[in-house]
Structure formats: C-alpha cells, structure tokens
Write an enzyme that holds these catalytic residues in place. Structure first.
Site, short mmCIF file in Angstrom:
data_model
loop_
_atom_site.label_atom_id
_atom_site.label_comp_id
_atom_site.label_asym_id
_atom_site.label_seq_id
_atom_site.Cartn_x
_atom_site.Cartn_y
_atom_site.Cartn_z
N CYS A 1 -17.08 -3.79 24.48
CA CYS A 1 -16.19 -4.38 25.47
C CYS A 1 -14.91 -4.78 24.76
O CYS A 1 -14.94 -5.60 23.85
CB CYS A 1 -16.83 -5.60 26.10
SG CYS A 1 -15.70 -6.38 27.26
N HIS B 1 -16.16 2.82 14.64
CA HIS B 1 -16.04 1.83 15.71
C HIS B 1 -14.59 1.39 15.83
O HIS B 1 -13.85 1.38 14.85
CB HIS B 1 -16.93 0.62 15.42
CG HIS B 1 -18.37 0.87 15.76
ND1 HIS B 1 -19.27 -0.13 16.01
CD2 HIS B 1 -19.06 2.03 15.93
CE1 HIS B 1 -20.45 0.39 16.30
NE2 HIS B 1 -20.35 1.70 16.25
N ASN C 1 -17.91 1.80 20.15
CA ASN C 1 -17.82 3.14 19.59
C ASN C 1 -16.53 3.80 20.04
O ASN C 1 -15.96 3.45 21.07
CB ASN C 1 -18.99 3.98 20.11
CG ASN C 1 -20.31 3.58 19.50
OD1 ASN C 1 -20.51 3.68 18.31
ND2 ASN C 1 -21.22 3.09 20.34
N ARG D 1 -27.91 6.09 24.04
CA ARG D 1 -28.72 5.28 23.12
C ARG D 1 -27.88 4.13 22.53
O ARG D 1 -28.05 2.97 22.88
CB ARG D 1 -29.30 6.17 22.00
CG ARG D 1 -30.43 5.50 21.21
CD ARG D 1 -30.00 4.58 20.09
NE ARG D 1 -29.18 5.27 19.08
CZ ARG D 1 -28.52 4.63 18.15
NH1 ARG D 1 -28.56 3.30 18.06
NH2 ARG D 1 -27.76 5.30 17.29
N ASP D 2 -26.93 4.45 21.67
CA ASP D 2 -26.16 3.42 20.99
C ASP D 2 -25.30 2.64 21.97
O ASP D 2 -25.09 1.43 21.80
CB ASP D 2 -25.27 4.10 19.93
CG ASP D 2 -24.63 3.11 18.98
OD1 ASP D 2 -25.08 1.96 18.89
OD2 ASP D 2 -23.65 3.49 18.32
N HIS E 1 -19.08 8.22 12.18
CA HIS E 1 -19.39 7.30 13.28
C HIS E 1 -18.49 6.07 13.12
O HIS E 1 -18.79 5.18 12.33
CB HIS E 1 -20.88 6.93 13.18
CG HIS E 1 -21.41 6.11 14.30
ND1 HIS E 1 -22.31 6.58 15.21
CD2 HIS E 1 -21.15 4.83 14.69
CE1 HIS E 1 -22.62 5.65 16.09
NE2 HIS E 1 -21.91 4.56 15.79
#
Lengths: 311, 311
Positions: A253, A222, A262, A26-27, A220
């Site tokens: 990327c 990044h 992520n 999903r993400d 969560h």
C-alpha cells in the site's frame, strides 16, 4: 490517453525477451489484509494466465497459522484443476510437510524461501542460516526426485532491517548454498527496497564470478523507496531475463509508511513493451484484471499504470 | 529503517556528479489545488537551498489569470531577497511582458516554456509552433542582453495527449529552433509520462546528431506510468547530468487517475546517493522539508522515500 499503449522504441541494451514471474496471488495476497474468497483467487490466477503471464505463483503451503490469508491453498488448487499445475505454476513450500501437501495437490513446481541474513532467517524461519539450509535440503531433494521445478527465494539481499547493509560475499554465499541443493533458479530479493542500481550490478557480478550466471537468476525488487523499476532495468542490462512482479502492485500500500510493495507488473510491462522487449503479456487485459481485483479488495491499485489507465 | 540512508555502491556507467534542478516551488505548486501563503513558499525555497539543491526554480511570471497559484511571484521574490536571485534561481516567463516583470524583481535566470507539438503549443501558448518561437525570440534576446541565464522547456517530447506519438525528428526540430534563439539549456519533458527507456536513448542520440549534446540537455520526466526514475537513469547513462525533480513529488497526486506528478527529488537523490553520484543534496533535510510542506498542503507526499522515511 485512456487505454494508451506505450510507443515502441527498442533499447539495444536490453534482452529481447523477459519472463515475468507473477507473484501477486501468493506474495501479493499474503500481504493484503482483506480476506479474499478462494473463488476470487482462482479467477485471479485464470485471468493472469489468460493475460499472458508466463509463470504465476499461485499460493503457499506455509502453515495456516503463519499465513492465514493463504490457508485455502489446497482448495484453490482443487478449484484451478490443470490450470494451477505444471512447471510454470509454482507454489511456496516452507518445509517437507508443506511439500507433502503441495504434492498431494499435484503441483509441478515449488519455491523455497531462504534468507541472506542470520537475523531474518531466525525471525522468519525460526532457525539460523546453516540450519535453514539443512531444513531445505530434503525439500529440494524430494521435489527434484518427483520431477518438480524448484526456485529458491533469497530475501534481504540488499539490506536487512536488523543488520543494516548486507555484505555482498555473504549474499553470494547464501545463494551458492541454495543452488548447491539443486535449485533451478534463484530469486534475489530486496525485501526492504533499499538497493540502488550500482548495488544491483555489484551483486550480479559477484554471483557470476561464483558460477551463478544471470540465466539462473530472477530479480525481486520492492518499491519502498521508489527503486524497483530502475533496479530491474539495471539487472536486465546485466543479462537477467526473469523479473518478479505483482499484478496491480498487490501486497503493498503506497499510502502506508511501511509500504513494502512489489514492483507492479503493469509498470514493468509498460517499460518492456515500450523498449521492444517481448513478454507475451497483454497489458490491457492485465490492467482490467487488477482493476477488477482492486474492486474486490476495496482499495485502489498502487500501480501507476493501473491508476493512469483504469477508470 | 527509520532515517536509513542508502548504501553506497558506485555504478561506473553513471556520471560522477548530477545537478538536480528543483522545480517544486514552480512546477509543483502551480499544479497543487491548495493555496500556499507567500511566506510558506519563501520558506520552502530557503529550505530547499539549505538542503543543498543546486538550482531552484522559484516561481512563474505567467499572467495571474492563467496560474493564480503563483500570482504572488513579485512578492515572493521581494521576501526572498538575494536568496531568490542569481543564475541558479530561475523563474518561468511566458513572454516579454513576463520578462519585464521578472527583471523588475531582479532575477538572474529565466526559463521559457515551449512545445514539441503544434496542438499543445496552440492549447498552452495560444499560437502555433512557428509563432511561439517568434514570440520567444525577443524574450531570449532581451534576457541574454541583460546577462540572464536562459533555459527552454520543451514539453510533449515523448507523446502528446491529442496527437499521440511525437516523431523524434519533430522534437529535435523544436529543440533546435529554441536553442538557435540562444538558450543555454534545454529541458526535454515527457509531460504525459508515456516515454520508456529506448525512446530516451533515441531522442538523446538524435539531439546529439543535431548538435545538441547531453551537456546542454536536462531531462524532465513524469511518473504517470511509473517510468520517471527508470527514464532518468537511462538519460544519465547517455551523458545527461541535469535532472528536473520536484521535492516530495509536489504537483502530482498518485491517487488520482490523471496523476501527472514530477519525479520526486527524494526518490532521485536516494538512487544517486546509493550509486555514488554526487548531488550535494542532504536527503534527510530534504525529507524534513517535504514532510513539513505536506503538512501545510494537508495531504501526504507522493514520494516513496518521503513515505518510507517520514513520520
């Protein structure tokens, strides 16, 4: 050291078991520019489940105009059948209409996507914080009435690209309001990746003081500034046991200036395997999956572990 | 968030100050394929010092046949003058002949490069562990007699590509023998990047029990499996205050399968700034330096912070 696995030296400061909450389908895919056929998405979910991922967020029932990459949500769930359902196969739903579509597809769990800041709420949800909580209220109520498990993402918990630093009490307040709707779990997100370890401790402390203990919280992070794994480990030392990660680092990327990737599931699992923390994940199978998908996407995986082991 | 700086939220589990030991000009450039003119190397060292790096390892007096990238060591030190000398501008010396050349160049600090494993000692030093310690003994003795500060790198402390896992007592023994020669500081290296946080704790514990406390130890992690920053933070929680890092992640290419990159200094400084740990480093000046050098090398920096901030 091809196909090396990490050496195990337990770390007593960490929990004995961690649930990896896989957000790649999903993400990850919603942030990839490549169009991925529905069959490939289905195979990705199946492979991730086979690799031992406990929870896999499969897709999003956001309006196709907003996230065209996931416009095939209903078709994907049809293809997956029972493998895409149940309490550990959540889908994202933005509102009651999205929940309706998700229920038609027979899902067993949903996630809503809230914000800790007014600006991001307006930009992403088209309404302010208070109005967005009002929008989520009937979603959570109906989802719970249908027996679904409900997660609330809270984005911009550590910084906001428009507002800058986000005060901890403001984050706690946003989290409290979403939990008060009846959500089962929070996912606190560092959407722009600026947070550091002390900030993680401070926010988790403040959430605990507000009655939201680490057993209700997923993290969560990044990797925009390289902090995702260090921040995750800081959260685990504070008692968190649910960690969001994306297979192969899908969705980010590392070569782009605005990389917003992520945490790669493989890099997380390498750490946890090495520290003797159980995840149930077969790292080898996961690396094979991400390598396969990277071929489909036509670009290498940004995961360091995948880069080191694959080939 | 261009030119954003991390928000400060102190972490009480970390030391109040950390010395960043910058290895880019030596360990970084010796692993870059591009040939870098001596003038550019001199400017790199000057810029790093101006950016506040406490210790900068400038070059290596290894035989030019082995490391042609650094064959200009004496010329570089000539160009640098006083800026390249003193106790915080070490150079690598492989043996007494290298030490002689370094002394002719007027250096104030040297580093030797030992191994924790027999196989790597034979491959890298051309002799076994015991013989390599015997080779280093007169180097350290003479260096100390000349008033130099001496560091001992110990490579393969967490794993060896030929031998696999390296037993902790074997690592401690190798460290003990080098410290017994009279070295001032150890740098324990995870040369292939396989270590994880529990392993870091265990090795530091064992070193402490052998009389080598964290005040004598620097840590040197590679990001091959994404673990460098998480492992570094684990070491800081155990009392270590010297961390090796390479400006812009010099020396490692994240796109290559065999990426063996050092921890990027910028990614480390982002964490430490955010956690309220003093380093004396001006992150902005450092990012500018790495961006400038990346242009000279003709490839982007693998540092996440440089990628996010530069441009």
């Amino acid at each position: 050291m091809s196909r090396a696995l990490p050496q195990v030296e337990p770390d007593p400061g960490l929990p004995s078991r961690v649930t990896v909450y896989e957000v790649g389908p999903r993400d990850g895919l919603q942030n990839e520019s490549a169009t991925v056929p529905t069959e490939v998405k289905a195979e990705l979910v199946r492979r991730l489940v086979a690799a031992g991922l406990d929870t896999v967020e499969t897709t999003s029932f956001v309006h196709p105009d907003w996230v065209p990459q996931l416009a095939d949500a209903a078709d994907l769930l049809d293809l997956l059948g029972d493998e895409g359902r149940g309490p550990r196969r959540p889908v994202l739903v933005p509102n009651v209409r999205g929940l309706d579509r998700a229920l038609e597809s027979g899902v067993g769990a949903v996630a809503i996507f809230g914000s800790a800041t007014e600006t991001f709420a307006r930009k992403n949800l088209g309404r302010g914080l208070a109005e967005s909580v009002a929008m989520f209220a009937p979603v959570v109520e109906r989802a719970r009435a249908e027996g679904l498990w409900v997660r609330a993402y809270v984005s911009m918990c550590f910084g906001d690209p428009w507002e800058g630093p986000v005060p901890v009490p403001q984050v706690v307040d946003a989290c409290r309001r979403l939990m008060d709707l009846g959500c089962h779990q929070l996912s606190i997100g560092d959407t722009i990746g600026v947070g550091t370890v002390g900030h993680v401790h401070r926010l988790l402390d403040a959430l605990g003081a507000a009655g939201i203990g680490p057993e209700r919280v997923g993290v969560h992070f990044h990797d925009t500034y390289g902090q995702a794994l260090a921040n995750t480990m800081a959260a685990l030392r504070d008692g968190v046991t649910v960690v969001d990660a994306s297979a192969g680092g899908l969705g980010g990327c590392p070569y782009a200036r605005s990389a917003t990737g992520n945490l790669a599931t493989e890099d997380l699992v390498w750490t946890l395997d090495g520290a003797g923390v159980e995840t149930g994940v077969d790292l080898d199978a996961l690396v094979e999956t991400s390598t396969w998908l990277a071929g489909r996407l036509g670009r290498p995986s940004p995961s360091r572990v995948v880069t080191a082991l694959a080939g």
